[in-house]
Design an enzyme around this catalytic site. Sequence first.
Site, PDB file in Angstrom:
ATOM      1  N   GLN A 234      -6.985 -23.572  20.070  1.00 60.27           N
ATOM      2  CA  GLN A 234      -6.474 -24.067  21.358  1.00 60.27           C
ATOM      3  C   GLN A 234      -4.991 -23.735  21.539  1.00 60.27           C
ATOM      4  O   GLN A 234      -4.462 -23.844  22.645  1.00 60.27           O
ATOM      5  CB  GLN A 234      -6.676 -25.583  21.462  1.00 60.27           C
TER       6      GLN A 234
ATOM      7  N   GLY B 275      -8.088 -35.093  19.014  1.00 63.50           N
ATOM      8  CA  GLY B 275      -8.308 -33.940  18.142  1.00 63.50           C
ATOM      9  C   GLY B 275      -7.671 -32.703  18.735  1.00 63.50           C
ATOM     10  O   GLY B 275      -7.409 -32.647  19.952  1.00 63.50           O
TER      11      GLY B 275
ATOM     12  N   CYS C 242     -11.888 -31.950  27.304  1.00 64.69           N
ATOM     13  CA  CYS C 242     -11.222 -31.027  26.377  1.00 64.69           C
ATOM     14  C   CYS C 242      -9.844 -30.693  26.917  1.00 64.69           C
ATOM     15  O   CYS C 242      -9.684 -30.482  28.131  1.00 64.69           O
ATOM     16  CB  CYS C 242     -12.077 -29.762  26.242  1.00 64.69           C
ATOM     17  N   LEU C 243      -8.879 -30.608  26.020  1.00 63.15           N
ATOM     18  CA  LEU C 243      -7.510 -30.248  26.413  1.00 63.15           C
ATOM     19  C   LEU C 243      -7.450 -28.829  26.977  1.00 63.15           C
ATOM     20  O   LEU C 243      -6.504 -28.496  27.682  1.00 63.15           O
ATOM     21  CB  LEU C 243      -6.573 -30.355  25.205  1.00 63.15           C
TER      22      LEU C 243
ATOM     23  N   HIS D 261     -16.642 -31.693  17.666  1.00 61.67           N
ATOM     24  CA  HIS D 261     -15.994 -31.025  18.817  1.00 61.67           C
ATOM     25  C   HIS D 261     -14.938 -30.037  18.311  1.00 61.67           C
ATOM     26  O   HIS D 261     -14.840 -28.912  18.805  1.00 61.67           O
ATOM     27  CB  HIS D 261     -15.380 -32.098  19.735  1.00 61.67           C
ATOM     28  N   GLU D 262     -14.160 -30.477  17.300  1.00 62.96           N
ATOM     29  CA  GLU D 262     -13.093 -29.601  16.768  1.00 62.96           C
ATOM     30  C   GLU D 262     -13.672 -28.406  16.015  1.00 62.96           C
ATOM     31  O   GLU D 262     -13.192 -27.272  16.183  1.00 62.96           O
ATOM     32  CB  GLU D 262     -12.150 -30.398  15.861  1.00 62.96           C
TER      33      GLU D 262
ATOM     34  N   HIS E 101     -14.698 -25.615  18.171  1.00 63.95           N
ATOM     35  CA  HIS E 101     -13.614 -24.707  18.611  1.00 63.95           C
ATOM     36  C   HIS E 101     -13.385 -23.584  17.602  1.00 63.95           C
ATOM     37  O   HIS E 101     -13.000 -22.473  17.977  1.00 63.95           O
ATOM     38  CB  HIS E 101     -12.310 -25.473  18.821  1.00 63.95           C
TER      39      HIS E 101
HETATM   40  C1  FHF Z   1      -9.724 -35.121  23.464  1.00 64.60           C
HETATM   41  N1  FHF Z   1      -9.205 -36.975  24.886  1.00 64.60           N
HETATM   42  O1  FHF Z   1      -9.017 -35.622  22.642  1.00 64.60           O
HETATM   43  C2  FHF Z   1     -10.059 -35.797  24.774  1.00 64.60           C
HETATM   44  C3  FHF Z   1      -9.912 -34.923  26.023  1.00 64.60           C
HETATM   45  C4  FHF Z   1     -14.672 -35.889  21.615  1.00 64.60           C
HETATM   46  O2  FHF Z   1     -10.480 -30.054  20.912  1.00 64.60           O
HETATM   47  O3  FHF Z   1     -10.624 -38.345  23.834  1.00 64.60           O
HETATM   48  O4  FHF Z   1     -10.015 -30.748  23.425  1.00 64.60           O
HETATM   49  F1  FHF Z   1      -6.247 -40.166  23.775  1.00 64.60           F
HETATM   50  C5  FHF Z   1      -9.855 -31.100  21.151  1.00 64.60           C
HETATM   51  C6  FHF Z   1      -8.388 -42.837  22.676  1.00 64.60           C
HETATM   52  C7  FHF Z   1      -9.607 -42.332  23.034  1.00 64.60           C
HETATM   53  C8  FHF Z   1      -7.237 -42.119  22.923  1.00 64.60           C
HETATM   54  C9  FHF Z   1      -9.696 -41.082  23.630  1.00 64.60           C
HETATM   55  C10 FHF Z   1     -13.485 -35.068  21.275  1.00 64.60           C
HETATM   56  C11 FHF Z   1     -12.499 -34.901  22.408  1.00 64.60           C
HETATM   57  C12 FHF Z   1     -11.368 -33.981  22.021  1.00 64.60           C
HETATM   58  C13 FHF Z   1      -9.229 -32.862  22.652  1.00 64.60           C
HETATM   59  N2  FHF Z   1      -8.554 -39.119  24.487  1.00 64.60           N
HETATM   60  C14 FHF Z   1      -9.542 -38.154  24.368  1.00 64.60           C
HETATM   61  C15 FHF Z   1      -7.340 -40.881  23.535  1.00 64.60           C
HETATM   62  C16 FHF Z   1      -8.554 -40.357  23.896  1.00 64.60           C
HETATM   63  C17 FHF Z   1     -10.356 -33.802  23.151  1.00 64.60           C
HETATM   64  N3  FHF Z   1      -9.695 -31.536  22.399  1.00 64.60           N
HETATM   65  C18 FHF Z   1     -10.408 -35.680  27.253  1.00 64.60           C
HETATM   66  C19 FHF Z   1      -8.476 -34.460  26.253  1.00 64.60           C
HETATM   67 ZN    ZN Z   2     -11.545 -29.400  22.868  1.00 64.66          ZN
END
Ligand code: FHF
Ligand code: ZN
Length: 187
Positions: free
Chosen positions: A65, A60, A114-115, A157-158, A161
């Site tokens: 961000q 997401g 989180c990114l 989560h999104e 933000h």
């Molecule tokens: C991520 N990464 O995407 C996390 C972070 C629960 O606002 O989950 O900060 F790349 C958005 C398969 C499974 C493939 C998991 C919401 C998390 C949102 C981004 N990676 C993954 C994948 C992942 C955040 N974010 C750890 C970077």
């Molecule tokens: Zn995030």
Amino acid sequence: MITMKDIIREGNPTLRAVAKEVSVPLSDEDIKLGKDMMEFLKNSQDPVKAEELKLRGGVGLAAPQLDISKRIIAVHVPNGDLENPEPTLSAVMYNPKILSHSVQDACLGEGEGCLSVDREVPGYVVRHNKITLSYVDATGEKQKIRLKNYEAIVVQHEIDHLNGVMFYDHINPENPYALKDGVLVIE
Ligand code: FHF
Ligand code: ZN
């Protein structure tokens, strides 16, 4: 193309602001931004592109961000099955709104990251297990969908933000792994 250098990190006040709704019909600029956000998520999940571009894998992304305080999110949740690469949820959502939610709560067993956060923050992030959501899609059409489990967690989560909320705001600092009875732990 969006890369990690475009993503702002905690401490930047934009991550604590309430983002503005986008106007409908969507502007070309907002449509382009949504496409770029989705491209980032797909690239970040492609092992070759992620390595080349040094992207952290993401499911997401929210416009704040990128230091853009607008109510735009992209979600691209892969299907765990390598044989069948169809994502379970893939959408750009404009002005997403939770209309209603389950009484039951849920959290990810592995916690969240989180990114925009370059550190591990341990603990359960308790959210709604099911949500009914409205949003404007990339074609400008109003949509209403029901999500549950992992997809619902990612969208919450999104949307956080867009409201200046970080995942760790939901973690109990005294006892990060304390859970009330009945919370579904998603493994
Ligand atoms: C991520 N990464 O995407 C996390 C972070 C629960 O606002 O989950 O900060 F790349 C958005 C398969 C499974 C493939 C998991 C919401 C998390 C949102 C981004 N990676 C993954 C994948 C992942 C955040 N974010 C750890 C970077
Ligand atoms: Zn995030």
